[in-house]
Design a protein around this motif. Structure first.
Motif, short mmCIF file in Angstrom:
data_model
loop_
_atom_site.label_atom_id
_atom_site.label_comp_id
_atom_site.label_asym_id
_atom_site.label_seq_id
_atom_site.Cartn_x
_atom_site.Cartn_y
_atom_site.Cartn_z
N GLY A 261 0.80 -1.23 0.00
CA GLY A 261 0.00 0.00 0.00
C GLY A 261 0.83 1.27 0.00
O GLY A 261 0.33 2.33 -0.35
N HIS A 262 2.10 1.17 0.37
CA HIS A 262 2.90 2.39 0.46
C HIS A 262 3.95 2.50 -0.64
O HIS A 262 4.94 3.22 -0.51
N LEU A 263 3.69 1.82 -1.76
CA LEU A 263 4.44 2.10 -2.99
C LEU A 263 3.96 3.43 -3.53
O LEU A 263 2.76 3.68 -3.59
N PRO A 271 -1.54 13.28 0.31
CA PRO A 271 -0.74 12.88 1.48
C PRO A 271 -1.26 11.57 2.06
O PRO A 271 -2.47 11.33 2.06
N CYS A 272 -0.33 10.74 2.50
CA CYS A 272 -0.71 9.42 3.03
C CYS A 272 -0.50 9.41 4.54
O CYS A 272 0.39 10.11 5.06
N HIS A 273 -1.26 8.59 5.24
CA HIS A 273 -1.13 8.50 6.69
C HIS A 273 0.21 7.95 7.13
O HIS A 273 0.57 8.03 8.30
N CYS A 274 1.01 7.40 6.18
CA CYS A 274 2.33 6.89 6.54
C CYS A 274 3.36 8.01 6.59
O CYS A 274 4.51 7.79 6.97
N GLY A 275 2.96 9.23 6.16
CA GLY A 275 3.89 10.35 6.16
C GLY A 275 4.40 10.67 4.78
O GLY A 275 4.96 11.75 4.55
N GLY A 278 1.14 10.19 -2.21
CA GLY A 278 0.87 9.47 -3.46
C GLY A 278 1.03 7.97 -3.38
O GLY A 278 1.32 7.32 -4.39
N CYS A 279 0.85 7.39 -2.20
CA CYS A 279 0.95 5.92 -2.04
C CYS A 279 -0.26 5.24 -2.69
O CYS A 279 -1.35 5.81 -2.76
N LEU A 280 -0.05 3.99 -3.11
CA LEU A 280 -1.14 3.17 -3.64
C LEU A 280 -2.33 3.18 -2.68
O LEU A 280 -3.49 3.24 -3.11
ZN LIG Z 1 1.72 5.63 2.52
#
Ligand SMILES: [Zn+2]
Length: 414
Positions: A261-263, A271-275, A278-280
């Motif tokens: 998911g974080h590719l 923005p993604c919750h991982c920081g 544009g993550c999958l």
């Molecule tokens: Zn992410």
């Protein structure tokens, strides 16, 4: 040893019990062959196990005595066929079941699942998922216990699917970001406690929902026969991945492999919750589709259902089509990277990704082929997941595993 008679030559003196003593190690492999549909007859079982007909017969009889399979000694011969048809092997209709549970962003579901991945009974519970995992897991286990009471079936154990990476060996839900659960919640321990409290015997397991979907599809669905099976799927929120190598889930050193998911698939993206950005996970999930299509997601139906319905019923709408194509391109970019790294021999897609594949298979296959070294000329088959509730079926597989490993030991120990 030379003084001993060859047991095969002992003829009438060889009881089925001594044959079984030699065949006990074959019980698990035999059950797995019938469970996965690879041994429909005793003749096939004999060939697959590489044992004598007598041993295969004793093994099948023992599995029947354990209530797991049915041996039909007189299957109807096809008209005009020569010779005696082989005994047909079927899974017992009324055999034991595993209790399977799934929690997702929009609720939970309990089910009883027999061998062969057959869902015997199921009970959905669509409520706001409580921030306390013990409350949710208590509710879903209680729903499963009610199904067991209603059906009167024997239970071999319980398995839970969660929308989070599950860290091993402790069974912690590390990132249940689309649930309000605390990060690192000990979900396996809580689930096992709920199962015990409900009076259900047998071991309890928990794992990531996409890992379990991949396992189920490999044994019973679109992944059958694949050696290096890559599964990518959306749940109700986010994107997950899994890899099944030679029939076993590849989970990495601590259960956290294949966090696809974080590719990054859109460097300027959301923005993604991982920081990151544009993550999958945030570019190719149901919410991303709905917002790209300019559709305001309502709270009444799950995001996955809203997104699927829009693609299936309103694909002629240019905004829907453009959003689907944007997501297909992002997904294809992610898959191309995974193909280069993992060299799978098959890819299966679930959730919204399955619907996107159905909507425009050529576009997705072309993106993967164009963007990957090993995927060029469409060398990697991309298929849709084919099982209903594959995460639930996979959760049941966890509970069935001890029985598949040692049927006699697992079912006579309790
Ligand atoms: Zn992410």
């Amino acid at each position: 040893m030379s003084g001993k008679a060859d047991p095969r030559a002992a003829g009438e003196g060889t009881t089925s019990r001594t044959r079984l003593d030699r065949g006990r190690g074959a019980l698990g492999p035999a059950l797995e062959l019938v469970h996965t549909g690879r041994a429909p007859t005793r003749a096939v079982l004999t060939a697959e196990l590489g044992v004598t007909r007598a041993t295969a017969g004793a093994v099948a009889a023992e599995l029947e005595a354990l209530g797991l399979i049915r041996v039909d000694a007189r299957p109807g011969a096809a008209a005009g066929s020569q010779g005696r048809p082989s005994h047909r092997l079927q899974l017992a209709e009324d055999g034991p079941v595993a209790l399977a549970a799934q929690v997702h962003a929009d609720g939970f579901r309990a089910a009883l699942v027999g061998l062969g991945g057959r869902i015997v009974a199921t009970a959905p519970g669509c409520e706001t998922v409580d921030a306390d995992p013990a409350k949710v897991l208590g509710s879903v286990v209680e729903a499963g216990a009610e199904l067991l009471r209603e059906t009167g079936r024997r239970c071999v154990g319980a398995g839970l699917a969660v929308p989070s990476a599950v860290a091993e060996p402790a069974g912690l839900a590390l990132n249940p970001l689309h649930l309000a659960w605390p990060a690192g919640a000990p979900v396996r321990e809580i689930f096992a406690e709920c199962v015990r409290a409900a009076g259900i015997t047998g071991p309890a397991f928990a794992a990531n929902d996409v890992n379990l979907a991949a396992l189920a599809e490999h044994r019973h669905g679109a992944g059958r026969g694949a050696r290096d099976l890559l599964c990518v799927a959306t749940g109700h929120r986010g994107v997950g991945g899994a890899l099944v190598l030679d029939g076993r889930l590849h989970t990495g050193s601590s259960g956290l492999a294949l966090e696809v998911g974080h590719l990054t698939v859109n460097p300027e993206g959301r923005p993604c919750h991982c920081g990151s950005r544009g993550c999958l996970d945030v570019e190719a999930d149901p919410l991303a589709f709905l917002t790209t299509a300019g559709h305001d997601p309502g709270p009444e139906v799950s995001l996955l259902k809203q997104a699927n319905d829009l693609i299936r019923h309103e694909y002629a709408d240019p905004a829907v089509r453009a959003a689907a194509e944007a997501l297909i391109d992002r997904l294809g970019l992610g898959l191309a990277g995974l193909v280069n790294i993992l060299n799978p021999d098959r890819i299966i897609l679930g959730g919204l990704h399955r619907t996107l594949l159905d909507a425009d298979p050529e576009r997705l296959r072309a993106v993967v082929a164009d963007r990957s070294l090993w995927g060029q000329s469409g060398g990697v088959p991309i298929l849709a997941c084919s099982l209903d509730h594959n995460s639930l079926v996979g959760a049941a597989e966890l509970a069935w595993q001890p029985v598949l490993d040692d049927p006699l030991g697992a079912l006579t120990a309790a």
